[in-house]
Motif scaffolding. Structure first.
Motif, short mmCIF file in Angstrom:
data_model
loop_
_atom_site.label_atom_id
_atom_site.label_comp_id
_atom_site.label_asym_id
_atom_site.label_seq_id
_atom_site.Cartn_x
_atom_site.Cartn_y
_atom_site.Cartn_z
N MET A 1 0.86 -1.18 0.00
CA MET A 1 0.00 0.00 0.00
C MET A 1 0.89 1.23 0.00
SD MET A 1 -2.77 1.84 0.36
CE MET A 1 -3.71 0.40 0.06
N SER A 2 0.67 2.08 -0.95
CA SER A 2 1.47 3.31 -1.02
C SER A 2 0.62 4.52 -0.66
CB SER A 2 2.05 3.49 -2.42
OG SER A 2 1.03 3.81 -3.33
N GLN A 3 1.29 5.60 -0.32
CA GLN A 3 0.59 6.85 -0.01
C GLN A 3 -0.17 7.32 -1.25
OE1 GLN A 3 0.51 8.43 3.06
NE2 GLN A 3 -1.03 9.76 2.13
N ALA A 4 0.41 7.09 -2.44
CA ALA A 4 -0.25 7.51 -3.68
C ALA A 4 -1.57 6.77 -3.89
CB ALA A 4 0.68 7.26 -4.86
N GLY A 30 -13.98 7.79 9.55
CA GLY A 30 -13.18 7.22 10.63
C GLY A 30 -11.87 6.63 10.14
N LEU A 31 -11.93 5.91 9.02
CA LEU A 31 -10.71 5.32 8.47
C LEU A 31 -9.76 6.40 7.96
CD1 LEU A 31 -12.24 2.27 6.58
CD2 LEU A 31 -10.66 2.17 8.53
N PHE A 32 -10.32 7.43 7.32
CA PHE A 32 -9.48 8.51 6.79
C PHE A 32 -8.76 9.23 7.93
CE2 PHE A 32 -8.60 12.83 5.42
CZ PHE A 32 -7.99 12.62 4.20
N LYS A 33 -9.48 9.55 8.99
CA LYS A 33 -8.86 10.25 10.13
C LYS A 33 -7.79 9.38 10.77
CE LYS A 33 -10.31 13.84 11.74
NZ LYS A 33 -9.89 15.23 11.56
N GLN A 34 -8.06 8.08 10.92
CA GLN A 34 -7.09 7.18 11.53
C GLN A 34 -5.85 7.07 10.65
OE1 GLN A 34 -7.54 6.03 14.56
NE2 GLN A 34 -5.70 4.82 14.69
N ALA A 35 -6.05 7.03 9.33
CA ALA A 35 -4.94 6.89 8.39
C ALA A 35 -4.10 8.15 8.32
CB ALA A 35 -5.47 6.53 7.00
N THR A 36 -4.72 9.31 8.52
CA THR A 36 -3.98 10.56 8.35
C THR A 36 -3.49 11.16 9.66
OG1 THR A 36 -6.06 11.80 8.31
CG2 THR A 36 -5.11 11.18 6.19
N ILE A 37 -4.21 10.92 10.76
CA ILE A 37 -3.85 11.54 12.04
C ILE A 37 -3.42 10.51 13.08
CG2 ILE A 37 -4.75 12.90 13.98
CD1 ILE A 37 -6.53 14.34 11.92
N GLY A 38 -4.08 9.34 13.08
CA GLY A 38 -3.80 8.33 14.10
C GLY A 38 -4.93 8.30 15.10
N ASP A 39 -4.64 7.79 16.29
CA ASP A 39 -5.68 7.64 17.31
C ASP A 39 -6.30 8.99 17.67
OD1 ASP A 39 -5.40 4.92 17.42
OD2 ASP A 39 -4.19 4.91 19.25
N GLU A 60 -13.16 6.94 16.61
CA GLU A 60 -12.77 6.20 17.83
C GLU A 60 -12.82 4.69 17.60
OE1 GLU A 60 -11.58 6.11 21.91
OE2 GLU A 60 -11.52 7.69 20.39
N ARG A 61 -13.74 4.21 16.74
CA ARG A 61 -13.84 2.76 16.46
C ARG A 61 -12.57 2.21 15.82
NH1 ARG A 61 -19.34 3.91 15.80
NH2 ARG A 61 -19.24 4.48 13.61
N ASN A 62 -11.74 3.06 15.27
CA ASN A 62 -10.50 2.62 14.62
C ASN A 62 -9.28 2.77 15.52
OD1 ASN A 62 -11.34 1.97 11.78
ND2 ASN A 62 -12.24 3.98 12.01
N LYS A 63 -9.50 3.11 16.78
CA LYS A 63 -8.40 3.34 17.72
C LYS A 63 -7.48 2.11 17.78
CE LYS A 63 -7.60 5.53 22.05
NZ LYS A 63 -8.24 6.62 22.73
N GLY A 64 -6.19 2.37 17.75
CA GLY A 64 -5.21 1.30 17.83
C GLY A 64 -4.81 0.72 16.48
N ALA A 70 -5.12 1.20 8.35
CA ALA A 70 -6.26 2.09 8.09
C ALA A 70 -6.29 2.50 6.62
CB ALA A 70 -6.19 3.31 9.00
N GLN A 71 -5.12 2.77 6.04
CA GLN A 71 -5.07 3.14 4.62
C GLN A 71 -5.54 1.98 3.75
OE1 GLN A 71 -1.05 4.46 3.80
NE2 GLN A 71 -1.57 6.59 4.26
N GLU A 72 -5.07 0.78 4.05
CA GLU A 72 -5.47 -0.40 3.26
C GLU A 72 -6.97 -0.62 3.34
OE1 GLU A 72 -3.15 -3.87 4.26
OE2 GLU A 72 -1.28 -2.77 4.01
N GLU A 73 -7.52 -0.53 4.55
CA GLU A 73 -8.96 -0.74 4.74
C GLU A 73 -9.75 0.35 4.01
OE1 GLU A 73 -12.04 -1.40 8.42
OE2 GLU A 73 -9.91 -1.75 8.79
N TYR A 74 -9.27 1.58 4.06
CA TYR A 74 -9.93 2.70 3.37
C TYR A 74 -9.96 2.45 1.87
CZ TYR A 74 -10.96 7.51 1.95
OH TYR A 74 -11.52 8.63 1.39
N VAL A 75 -8.81 2.11 1.29
CA VAL A 75 -8.74 1.87 -0.16
C VAL A 75 -9.66 0.71 -0.56
CG1 VAL A 75 -7.21 1.11 -2.04
CG2 VAL A 75 -6.44 2.86 -0.43
N ALA A 76 -9.65 -0.36 0.22
CA ALA A 76 -10.51 -1.51 -0.09
C ALA A 76 -11.98 -1.13 -0.01
CB ALA A 76 -10.20 -2.66 0.87
N PHE A 77 -12.34 -0.32 0.98
CA PHE A 77 -13.74 0.10 1.13
C PHE A 77 -14.16 1.01 -0.03
CE2 PHE A 77 -17.18 2.49 3.47
CZ PHE A 77 -18.08 1.43 3.44
N VAL A 78 -13.28 1.91 -0.45
CA VAL A 78 -13.59 2.77 -1.60
C VAL A 78 -13.80 1.91 -2.84
CG1 VAL A 78 -12.66 4.53 -3.16
CG2 VAL A 78 -12.46 4.84 -0.70
#
Length: 84
Positions: A1-4, A30-39, A60-64, A70-78
Motif C-alpha cells: 500500500m502506497s501513499q499515492a 473514521g478510516l481517513f482520520k485514523q490513516a492521516t492523524i492516528g488515534d 474512535e472505532r478505529n483506535k489502535g 487504516a489506509q489499506e482498509e480505506y482503499v478496499a472500502f472505496v
C-alpha cells in the motif's frame, strides 16, 4: 500500500456513482482520520452535537489501528463502493 494509492482513493471517493449511505460515510471518515492523524485524542463533542458525536465515534472505532492498516482498509472500502 502506497501513499499515492491512498491519496488516489481519497480523491476518487468524491466521484462515486452512488452516494454512500450515512453509515458508509462515517466509516470512510473514521478510516481517513485514523490513516492521516492516528488515534483520536480529542474530547467527545457534547450531547447536542449529534453529527460531531457520530464522526467522533466513527474515528474512535478505529483506535489502535496502524496508519498502514487504516489506509489499506480505506482503499478496499472505496473500491467496494465503486463496484456498487
Amino acid at each position: 500500500m502506497s501513499q499515492a494509492e491512498f491519496d488516489r482513493a481519497a480523491a476518487e471517493v468524491k466521484n462515486l456513482r452512488k452516494k454512500p449511505s450515512d453509515d458508509e460515510l462515517l466509516k470512510l471518515y473514521g478510516l481517513f482520520k485514523q490513516a492521516t492523524i492516528g488515534d483520536n485524542n480529542t474530547p467527545r463533542p457534547g450531547m447536542l452535537d449529534l453529527k460531531g458525536k457520530a464522526k467522533w465515534d466513527a474515528w474512535e472505532r478505529n483506535k489502535g489501528k496502524g496508519k498502514e492498516a487504516a489506509q489499506e482498509e480505506y482503499v478496499a472500502f472505496v473500491q467496494t463502493l465503486q463496484a456498487q
